[in-house]
Design an enzyme around this catalytic site. Structure first.
Site, mmCIF file in Angstrom:
data_model
loop_
_atom_site.group_PDB
_atom_site.id
_atom_site.type_symbol
_atom_site.label_atom_id
_atom_site.label_comp_id
_atom_site.label_asym_id
_atom_site.label_seq_id
_atom_site.Cartn_x
_atom_site.Cartn_y
_atom_site.Cartn_z
ATOM 1 N N TYR A 142 0.822 -1.210 0.000
ATOM 2 C CA TYR A 142 0.000 0.000 0.000
ATOM 3 C C TYR A 142 0.857 1.262 0.000
ATOM 4 O O TYR A 142 0.423 2.307 -0.469
ATOM 5 C CB TYR A 142 -0.890 0.042 1.253
ATOM 6 N N LYS A 190 3.348 -15.276 2.844
ATOM 7 C CA LYS A 190 3.564 -15.992 1.587
ATOM 8 C C LYS A 190 5.071 -16.193 1.472
ATOM 9 O O LYS A 190 5.716 -15.735 0.518
ATOM 10 C CB LYS A 190 2.984 -15.161 0.429
ATOM 11 N N ASP A 222 -2.756 -18.272 0.980
ATOM 12 C CA ASP A 222 -3.759 -18.980 0.165
ATOM 13 C C ASP A 222 -4.436 -20.072 1.000
ATOM 14 O O ASP A 222 -5.658 -20.255 0.957
ATOM 15 C CB ASP A 222 -3.149 -19.534 -1.138
ATOM 16 N N ASP A 246 -6.371 -6.998 4.374
ATOM 17 C CA ASP A 246 -7.500 -6.350 3.707
ATOM 18 C C ASP A 246 -8.397 -7.409 3.078
ATOM 19 O O ASP A 246 -9.617 -7.416 3.261
ATOM 20 C CB ASP A 246 -6.968 -5.393 2.625
ATOM 21 N N ASP A 250 -12.342 -9.102 4.493
ATOM 22 C CA ASP A 250 -13.589 -9.062 3.710
ATOM 23 C C ASP A 250 -14.130 -10.484 3.587
ATOM 24 O O ASP A 250 -15.332 -10.727 3.713
ATOM 25 C CB ASP A 250 -13.346 -8.500 2.292
HETATM 26 C C1 IPM Z 1 -10.381 -1.181 4.167
HETATM 27 C C2 IPM Z 1 -10.652 -0.591 2.803
HETATM 28 C C3 IPM Z 1 -9.513 0.341 2.432
HETATM 29 C C4 IPM Z 1 -8.243 -0.495 2.370
HETATM 30 C C5 IPM Z 1 -9.703 1.159 1.138
HETATM 31 C C6 IPM Z 1 -10.976 1.937 1.135
HETATM 32 C C7 IPM Z 1 -8.512 2.046 0.886
HETATM 33 O O1 IPM Z 1 -10.842 -1.600 1.860
HETATM 34 O O2 IPM Z 1 -10.254 -0.396 5.129
HETATM 35 O O3 IPM Z 1 -10.307 -2.394 4.272
HETATM 36 O O4 IPM Z 1 -7.962 -1.117 1.332
HETATM 37 O O5 IPM Z 1 -7.529 -0.532 3.363
HETATM 38 MG MG MG Z 2 -10.865 -3.549 2.686
#
Ligand code: IPM
Ligand code: MG
Length: 354
Positions: A142, A190, A222, A246, A250
């Site tokens: 990032y 990884k 993975d 990240d 999710d």
């Molecule tokens: C998160 C989001 C952010 C990230 C984006 C919006 C930059 O997906 O906080 O998980 O990738 O960190």
């Molecule tokens: Mg995110």
């Protein structure tokens, strides 16, 4: 106690979910006799539109002088569909994380008994899941430089960078939390491919020796992606680098049944930030349909982590559990068409608290 909070609603559904979390925060302060002082500031696409900067200096100064930051969401389709945009809302979030030194993002993943059947995964696999993902937040791909395009525009590159210091502080934090929990740390990397991952593993193997009473395991990302949904109950504290965290969090949100349920706390050097893990959901903006629970649960984390007010945080959690049990929920998790509005869910939780 005096609570001095910066409120950063951001874009899309941000303002709607933040106002519910703020209502809940006010209710808790009334109930427990705390003195709440808060101020709003701009971040994200709305800040670009207003002042040309997704994380304006005035916002940073407010964050620095506050005890905690309550953050909504950022992002706008206006920028997503324009790959040549010079300045993007997401840069505001990254700048805030970097400038506040928020190197650790804590994302607790738990199931809610009354929502278990909402998960696309089998109830017996997910029921009772309770782990914590600690995502490194200010390093890795990032932020690594160089990043960009070659002169002819036909090649693009990002760089993943980690230092020993960055790895050390986040791995130690994972052990600290494991100490208070079920005493197991899973280090996700990884290392079979990436040199940054090999440095993570090398440093973690040194730190591991200081905690012989804590079980340490190493897992390739993975494999972790598969195990999180196949056997989520096996995890206690998981620690990983920025982008892996990240993606995995999710993924982990489907265990809960909705992305609208997972809160997070970002902690580090300066003021801590509390935000839902989901995005700005622009399609729902202004419709009063977004699930405010991830943000309300982020307010619970704020009471606990920023102010060490455990009872206050627990009452918010109880109120959320009660709203779920009563079916006072938004459309993403509602049963047979009985969806409540964002504001109705917030109001019900406020009344439960008071
Ligand atoms: C998160 C989001 C952010 C990230 C984006 C919006 C930059 O997906 O906080 O998980 O990738 O960190
Ligand atoms: Mg995110």
């Amino acid at each position: 106690m005096k609570l001095n909070i910066a409120v950063l609603p951001g874009d899309g559904i941000g303002p709607e979910i933040i106002s519910q979390a703020l209502k809940v925060t006010e209710a808790i302060c009334d109930k427990f006799g705390h003195d709440l002082v808060y101020e709003h500031a701009l971040v994200g696409a709305c800040a670009i539109d207003a002042v040309g900067n997704p994380y304006p200096d005035a916002t940073h100064e407010l964050c620095m002088s506050s005890d905690a930051v309550l953050f909504g969401a950022i992002g706008s389709p206006k920028y997503d569909n324009d790959p040549t945009a010079k300045v993007r809302p997401e840069q505001g979030l990254l700048a805030m994380r970097k400038k506040l030194g928020l190197y650790a993002n804590i994302r607790p993943v738990t199931t809610f008994p009354s929502l278990v059947h909402k998960s696309p995964l089998r109830a017996d696999l997910v029921d009772g899941t309770d782990f914590m993902c600690i995502r490194e937040l200010t390093g890795g791909i990032y932020f690594g430089r160089p990043q960009g395009r070659s002169e002819d525009g036909r090649t693009a590159y990002d760089t993943c960078v980690y230092t020993v210091e960055e790895i050390d502080r986040i791995v130690r934090l994972a052990y600290k939390y494991a100490e208070q929990r079920r005493k197991k740390v899973t280090i996700v990397d990884k290392a079979n491919i990436l040199s940054t991952s090999r440095l993570w593993r090398q440093e973690a193997q040194k730190i591991e020796k200081e905690f012989p009473h804590i079980e340490t395991e190493y897992m390739f990302v993975d494999n972790a992606a598969m195990q999180i949904i196949q056997w989520p109950k096996r995890f206690d504290v998981m620690v990983t680098e920025n982008m892996f965290g990240d993606i995995l969090t999710d993924e982990a949100s489907v265990i809960t049944g909705s992305l609208g349920m997972l809160p997070s706390a970002s902690i580090g050097i300066h003021t801590s930030v509390f935000e839902p893990i989901h995005g700005s959901y622009p399609q729902a903006a202004g419709k009063n349909i977004a699930n405010p629970l991830a943000t309300i649960l982020s307010a619970a984390l704020m009471f606990e982590y920023a102010f060490n007010l455990q009872e206050e945080g627990q009452l918010i959690r109880n109120a959320v559990d009660a709203s779920l049990a009563e079916g006072i929920v938004t459309e993403d998790i509602a049963e047979n068409g009985k969806a409540c509005k964002t504001t109705e869910v917030g109001q019900w939780i406020v009344e439960y608290i008071l």
